[in-house]
Design a protein around this motif. Structure first.
Motif, PDB file in Angstrom:
ATOM      1  N   THR A  94       0.841  -1.204   0.000  1.00 47.21           N
ATOM      2  CA  THR A  94       0.000   0.000   0.000  1.00 47.21           C
ATOM      3  C   THR A  94       0.872   1.250   0.000  1.00 47.21           C
ATOM      4  OG1 THR A  94      -0.114   0.199   2.411  1.00 47.21           O
ATOM      5  CG2 THR A  94      -1.714  -1.269   1.357  1.00 47.21           C
ATOM      6  N   SER A  95       0.214   2.382  -0.161  1.00 47.15           N
ATOM      7  CA  SER A  95       0.937   3.649  -0.344  1.00 47.15           C
ATOM      8  C   SER A  95       1.152   4.428   0.950  1.00 47.15           C
ATOM      9  CB  SER A  95       0.163   4.528  -1.337  1.00 47.15           C
ATOM     10  OG  SER A  95      -1.124   4.834  -0.834  1.00 47.15           O
ATOM     11  N   ASN A 289      -2.897   5.943  -9.449  1.00 48.29           N
ATOM     12  CA  ASN A 289      -3.988   5.862  -8.472  1.00 48.29           C
ATOM     13  C   ASN A 289      -4.148   7.138  -7.673  1.00 48.29           C
ATOM     14  OD1 ASN A 289      -4.590   3.285  -9.224  1.00 48.29           O
ATOM     15  ND2 ASN A 289      -3.657   2.284  -7.451  1.00 48.29           N
ATOM     16  N   ASP A 290      -3.072   7.927  -7.547  1.00 45.09           N
ATOM     17  CA  ASP A 290      -3.118   9.147  -6.739  1.00 45.09           C
ATOM     18  C   ASP A 290      -3.643  10.351  -7.509  1.00 45.09           C
ATOM     19  OD1 ASP A 290      -2.122   7.835  -4.541  1.00 45.09           O
ATOM     20  OD2 ASP A 290      -0.035   8.347  -4.973  1.00 45.09           O
ATOM     21  N   ASP A 442       2.441   0.654 -12.633  1.00 45.61           N
ATOM     22  CA  ASP A 442       1.892   1.479 -13.705  1.00 45.61           C
ATOM     23  C   ASP A 442       2.664   1.343 -15.014  1.00 45.61           C
ATOM     24  OD1 ASP A 442      -0.033   2.466 -11.983  1.00 45.61           O
ATOM     25  OD2 ASP A 442       1.201   4.170 -11.358  1.00 45.61           O
TER      26      ASP A 442
END
Length: 459
Positions: A94-95, A289-290, A442
């Motif tokens: 996760t980030s 995703n951000d 990505d």
């Protein structure tokens, strides 16, 4: 006698193995291990017992199958010991630690740094954590044998700002099929909904109703400390510290804590009405995703360096850092009347240190209730506004363990101690030490490899 003959001598082999084994037993601190010394003596000297039962006794040249079995058994034993006492491989899923640790980083975590923690549940399938592969919730361990917490000597002490892997403190109770968010967060959130529907309910009554409904709908399981999910965060609070957050900035013992180089906060980005170029956003370090979708402005996590680069985009009008201002009921200790805190403005909060004593009353109880009741295994009850510990009325409590405060470097996108509280010392797994591979989800093919992050020590 030449060196080769000396090394082949059975007494020399026995002596070398015995010395190594005794040093290991001394390090572990359990003289029960001396029980196996006669086994080592028999393996190298008397050879009365056929310990390698998969081999044909007295045969010099074994079959290929036997050789493979022999190699496999050795590999499993060696890898298990390395994983338990030296280091273990992990990946970042996760980030919450970006941009210090990126999703797709593969790293080695040093068990040796803070001292290996002996397993609470030693009977387990090798190379598994809590669940067997290809199953949804079949346990990969047995609780027939349980060992108490014991940590053997390490090479260093934990320091503030270390990046640490630990067992998730709130992961003792799990809803099978609905693991995220954790059980306690789901109970609290649903209890608040029940109270809106029925204002006559108190919070404890609403939580009890939620627990009943969860049990009716799902399977609930418990996990021992060493089989809870592994989390990775940065240590910002040490035992004995007083920690506070003011406008997102961490203060420890009244002094501002230096921020990590790649600390991120959420920002609102206002453009002139046109979309931001996703390729250029990726060039400054953003994950797809951000980026999200503008509605009408963008909200995205950014480091200070990324903010400065983004301000130079021709269609960017304003970049404003976001901040929580209202009390957040999802923030520890989940009591907005006594502690109207949120993710950006929090504390001051004392972090327990082994041997330290705190006043215990209805005001301080929300802060330390889980420590006393769950982590340190006491019977805690409140009757007529009096706190009872193990049946004895008390107004103080002395802590049995050290505790730590962990936070992610992606401050507005991190489920950390602000949302579930303290991390006990017996939950600490090891220190994030070395990145050996990093893959960008990505990208495609060889472009996925982040070459600049490979074979890097973690600071």
């Amino acid at each position: 006698m030449n060196m080769g003959a000396i090394l082949k001598n059975k007494w020399v082999k026995f002596g070398v193995v015995l010395v190594i084994y005794l040093l290991w037993a001394y390090w572990v601190g359990s003289w029960w291990l001396l029980i196996l010394v006669p086994v080592i003596f028999d393996v190298y000297i008397t050879k009365r017992v056929h310990w390698a039962f998969w081999k044909k006794k007295g045969v010099e040249k074994q079959t290929k199958t036997v050789e493979w079995i022999d190699a496999l058994i050795f590999a499993v034993i060696a890898a298990t010991l390395i994983r338990m006492f030296l280091f273990e491989a992990y990946t970042i899923p996760t980030s919450s630690m970006e941009k210090s640790m990126l999703v797709g980083d593969y790293l080695f975590v040093s068990k040796l740094s803070y001292g290996p923690k002996l397993p609470n549940t030693p009977l387990a399938v090798p190379f598994t954590h809590h669940t067997l592969p290809f199953t949804s919730h079949t346990k990969a361990y047995s609780e027939a044998v349980k060992w108490p917490y014991k940590r053997i000597a390490g090479t260093s002490k934990m320091k503030r700002s270390d990046i640490v892997v630990f067992n998730f403190p709130a992961g003792d109770t799990v809803i099978v099929g609905s693991e995220n968010p954790d059980y306690y967060s789901q109970v609290r959130a649903n209890a608040r909904s029940f109270m809106i529907e029925d204002p006559s309910l108190t919070m404890p009554e609403a939580e009890q109703l939620v627990r009943q409904k969860i049990r009716e709908r799902y399977e609930i399981i418990s996990r021992p400390v060493d089989k809870r999910e592994n989390f990775i965060k940065r240590v910002v609070g040490m035992p004995g510290d007083v920690l506070e957050l003011r406008h997102g900035q961490v203060y420890v013992n009244g002094e501002m804590l230096d921020n990590p180089e790649n600390l991120q906060f959420n920002y609102r980005v206002r453009t002139n009405g046109t979309y931001l170029n996703k390729v250029k956003l990726q060039d400054i370090g953003m994950a797809l995703n951000d980026i999200g979708v503008p509605a009408p402005d963008y909200v995205m996590p950014l480091t200070g360096e990324m903010v400065e680069k983004l301000k130079k985009f021709p269609n960017v009008m304003e970049v404003e850092r976001l901040e929580e201002t209202l009390p957040n009921p999802d923030v520890f200790p989940f009591d907005t009347l006594r502690y109207p805190w949120n993710g950006d403005n929090f504390g001051p909060l004392y972090i327990p240190k082994k041997g330290d004593k705190v006043d215990l009353n209805l005001s301080t109880l929300p802060l330390y209730q889980r420590i006393i009741d769950v982590y340190e295994g006491n019977d805690l009850q409140v009757k007529d506004s009096v706190v009872y510990v193990n049946g004895i009325p008390t107004d103080t409590y002395t802590f049995k363990m050290d505790y730590f405060w962990m936070m992610g470097d992606n401050r507005h996108c991190s489920a950390d101690s602000r949302y579930w509280g303290f991390v006990p010392e017996d939950h600490i797994v090891g220190k994030a030490y070395f990145i050996w591979l990093s893959l960008d989800k990505d990208k495609a093919f060889l472009d996925k490899i982040r070459w600049n992050r490979m074979f890097r020590f973690i600071h």
